[in-house]
Design a protein around this motif. Structure first.
Motif: not given
Length: 147
Positions: A67-79
């Motif tokens: 599994s992994a965590e994804g994030d971006s300034e564009a996202f509402v929240s991390g996924v």
């Protein structure tokens, strides 16, 4: 008769050059096929999205069954990316409604810390549809009767 020593020398030179390369390649491969260490890329679909829209993230940088965590300034929240039928990891992310148009980096970090993947998505401005010509609205068939 001098071709025999030349053949041995050439074979030794080829072996010497190939051995360090094969030793390095063998040493860098994980022993467990589920264990993957390194970096990769994130496939983002669609690559251009309007604020409030959704994107799908896919990567195989973390190996299978991880599994992994994804994030971006564009996202509402991390996924959280989870296994996707043996095709790497998958997640859906929602884009913030107040995201300004432009390019945003996406970073995925493997849960075990042994890998990461990057990608870029583009937020595009919303285009509101406007009629090309005024629409004749009215009572339909009753317009003639009302007159």
């Amino acid at each position: 008769m001098r071709s025999l020593p030349l053949t041995f020398c050439a074979a030794a030179a080829v072996t010497a050059m190939a051995f360090p390369a094969s030793a390095t390649a063998a040493g860098s491969e994980p022993k467990d096929p589920k264990e993957h260490r390194g970096s990769g890329s994130v496939m983002i679909t669609p690559v251009a999205v309007t604020p409030g829209g959704e994107v799908q993230l896919r990567t195989d940088a973390c190996g299978k069954g991880r599994s992994a965590e994804g994030d971006s300034e564009a996202f509402v929240s991390g996924v959280r990316l989870t296994p996707d039928n043996g095709k790497g990891l998958h997640a859906e992310a929602r884009i913030r409604r107040d995201a300004t148009p432009g390019d945003y980096d996406v970073l995925v970090t493997c849960a075990d810390g042994h890998g990461r993947a990057t990608g870029t998505l583009t937020v595009v401005p919303r285009h509101h549809a406007s009629p090309a010509a005024p629409v004749r609205a009215g009572g339909g068939g009753t317009a003639d009767l009302a007159a």
